[in-house]
Write an enzyme that holds these catalytic residues in place. Structure first.
Site, mmCIF file in Angstrom:
data_model
loop_
_atom_site.group_PDB
_atom_site.id
_atom_site.type_symbol
_atom_site.label_atom_id
_atom_site.label_comp_id
_atom_site.label_asym_id
_atom_site.label_seq_id
_atom_site.Cartn_x
_atom_site.Cartn_y
_atom_site.Cartn_z
ATOM 1 N N GLU A 102 0.843 -1.204 0.000
ATOM 2 C CA GLU A 102 0.000 0.000 0.000
ATOM 3 C C GLU A 102 0.875 1.248 0.000
ATOM 4 O O GLU A 102 1.996 1.227 0.487
ATOM 5 C CB GLU A 102 -0.899 -0.091 1.250
ATOM 6 C CG GLU A 102 -1.799 1.070 1.553
ATOM 7 C CD GLU A 102 -2.865 1.353 0.515
ATOM 8 O OE1 GLU A 102 -2.498 1.561 -0.657
ATOM 9 O OE2 GLU A 102 -4.052 1.423 0.880
ATOM 10 N N ASP A 103 0.350 2.323 -0.540
ATOM 11 C CA ASP A 103 1.132 3.564 -0.569
ATOM 12 C C ASP A 103 1.144 4.251 0.794
ATOM 13 O O ASP A 103 2.190 4.657 1.285
ATOM 14 C CB ASP A 103 0.618 4.530 -1.652
ATOM 15 C CG ASP A 103 -0.889 4.805 -1.561
ATOM 16 O OD1 ASP A 103 -1.582 4.154 -0.741
ATOM 17 O OD2 ASP A 103 -1.386 5.654 -2.320
ATOM 18 N N ASP A 106 -3.744 5.979 6.360
ATOM 19 C CA ASP A 106 -4.179 7.246 6.935
ATOM 20 C C ASP A 106 -5.138 6.913 8.090
ATOM 21 O O ASP A 106 -4.699 6.602 9.190
ATOM 22 C CB ASP A 106 -4.828 8.034 5.785
ATOM 23 C CG ASP A 106 -5.201 9.463 6.139
ATOM 24 O OD1 ASP A 106 -4.663 9.993 7.109
ATOM 25 O OD2 ASP A 106 -6.028 10.043 5.430
ATOM 26 N N PHE A 155 -1.015 16.427 3.783
ATOM 27 C CA PHE A 155 -1.407 15.748 2.552
ATOM 28 C C PHE A 155 -0.204 15.704 1.617
ATOM 29 O O PHE A 155 0.404 16.723 1.314
ATOM 30 C CB PHE A 155 -2.595 16.427 1.874
ATOM 31 C CG PHE A 155 -3.295 15.476 0.942
ATOM 32 C CD1 PHE A 155 -4.195 14.531 1.424
ATOM 33 C CD2 PHE A 155 -3.011 15.479 -0.422
ATOM 34 C CE1 PHE A 155 -4.803 13.618 0.581
ATOM 35 C CE2 PHE A 155 -3.620 14.568 -1.280
ATOM 36 C CZ PHE A 155 -4.524 13.638 -0.776
ATOM 37 N N ARG A 168 1.311 11.527 -9.913
ATOM 38 C CA ARG A 168 1.799 10.247 -9.377
ATOM 39 C C ARG A 168 3.203 9.939 -9.885
ATOM 40 O O ARG A 168 3.918 9.125 -9.310
ATOM 41 C CB ARG A 168 0.871 9.104 -9.809
ATOM 42 C CG ARG A 168 -0.552 9.196 -9.265
ATOM 43 C CD ARG A 168 -1.310 7.930 -9.662
ATOM 44 N NE ARG A 168 -2.742 8.021 -9.470
ATOM 45 C CZ ARG A 168 -3.377 7.753 -8.333
ATOM 46 N NH1 ARG A 168 -2.687 7.391 -7.276
ATOM 47 N NH2 ARG A 168 -4.683 7.838 -8.260
HETATM 48 P P1 IMP Z 1 -7.346 5.480 4.768
HETATM 49 O O1 IMP Z 1 -8.477 4.563 4.444
HETATM 50 O O2 IMP Z 1 -7.845 6.718 5.465
HETATM 51 O O3 IMP Z 1 -6.232 4.817 5.520
HETATM 52 O O4 IMP Z 1 -6.814 6.056 3.412
HETATM 53 C C1 IMP Z 1 -5.943 5.398 2.650
HETATM 54 C C2 IMP Z 1 -5.950 5.919 1.232
HETATM 55 O O5 IMP Z 1 -6.229 7.318 1.148
HETATM 56 C C3 IMP Z 1 -4.584 5.761 0.648
HETATM 57 O O6 IMP Z 1 -4.449 4.497 0.057
HETATM 58 C C4 IMP Z 1 -4.497 6.898 -0.337
HETATM 59 O O7 IMP Z 1 -5.022 6.475 -1.579
HETATM 60 C C5 IMP Z 1 -5.382 7.970 0.241
HETATM 61 N N1 IMP Z 1 -4.583 8.980 0.964
HETATM 62 C C6 IMP Z 1 -4.522 9.179 2.295
HETATM 63 N N2 IMP Z 1 -3.701 10.179 2.616
HETATM 64 C C7 IMP Z 1 -3.200 10.630 1.445
HETATM 65 C C8 IMP Z 1 -2.257 11.671 1.110
HETATM 66 O O8 IMP Z 1 -1.691 12.386 1.956
HETATM 67 N N3 IMP Z 1 -2.023 11.825 -0.219
HETATM 68 C C9 IMP Z 1 -2.603 11.065 -1.187
HETATM 69 N N4 IMP Z 1 -3.466 10.086 -0.917
HETATM 70 C C10 IMP Z 1 -3.769 9.866 0.381
HETATM 71 MG MG MG Z 2 -4.101 3.981 -1.883
#
Ligand code: IMP
Ligand code: MG
Length: 185
Positions: A102-103, A106, A155, A168
């Site tokens: 995963e990237d 959050d 962000f 990207r």
């Molecule tokens: P989560 O479900 O809140 O953990 O969000 C995860 C997803 O939100 C990641 O896989 C990203 O695609 C997107 N995301 C969360 N924070 C960022 C950020 O700072 N930049 C870009 N994408 C983000």
């Molecule tokens: Mg993602």
């Protein structure tokens, strides 16, 4: 689309640091999975860059598959914890050693839903490798085995991560100045 310089607040992780850390993670994974085969599952689209760089440093045999998950609307706003599967795997993971790539984690909502779903398919093991971790934003606990960098609540974009689907391709992780970005959208 604007030139990223107009909203770049700072470069958080430069290209050479990304390269070095991704190599370290690959070596760590190689040691942990010695004598095993790895089924690496990339969460689209943000994890693509990281996956392709990471697996070049993994020694045991690796297969890859992709899963599309959508948790965010346009821009940087969360769509209240809603997770949607937009593309499912094409291979079976039963009995395999699955490594989710995963990237960024959050709130943790996306990955906890993915983990829950993949567990029902009975993999031999299931671990998570994330490039970035925004720990201060966590709402749901996610077991992370491998993490590239802990980052502050900002962000970020580049190296797979997008701002409204663009940027990207940048080789570094940058911080978005949201006021400057939104002033120009
Ligand atoms: P989560 O479900 O809140 O953990 O969000 C995860 C997803 O939100 C990641 O896989 C990203 O695609 C997107 N995301 C969360 N924070 C960022 C950020 O700072 N930049 C870009 N994408 C983000
Ligand atoms: Mg993602």
């Amino acid at each position: 689309m604007q030139d990223y310089h107009s909203f770049l607040a700072e470069i958080l992780i430069p290209e050479d640091q990304l390269k070095a850390r991704v190599k370290e993670l690959g070596e760590e994974i190689s040691r942990d999975y010695e004598d095993k085969e790895i089924m690496a599952i990339c969460i689209l689209r943000g994890g693509v860059m990281f996956l392709t760089d990471l697996i070049r440093h993994i020694k045991p045999p690796v297969a890859i598959d992709f899963m599309g998950v959508s948790s965010y609307g346009v821009g940087s706003r969360s769509s209240d914890g809603q997770v949607r599967i937009t593309l499912d795997l094409t291979t079976s993971i039963g009995g395999k050693h699955v490594l989710i790539v995963e990237d960024i984690i959050d709130s943790g909502n996306t990955l906890s839903s993915v983990i829950e779903m993949l567990r029902t398919r009975n993999p031999a093991s299931l671990e998570v490798c994330t490039l970035l971790n925004k720990f201060s934003r966590r709402e749901v606990d996610v077991p992370i085995k491998y993490c590239g960098f802990d980052i502050p609540d900002k962000f970020v974009f580049g190296y797979g991560l997008d701002m409204d689907e663009y940027y990207r391709n940048l080789p570094f992780i940058g911080v978005v100045d949201l006021d400057k970005y939104e002033a120009q959208v």
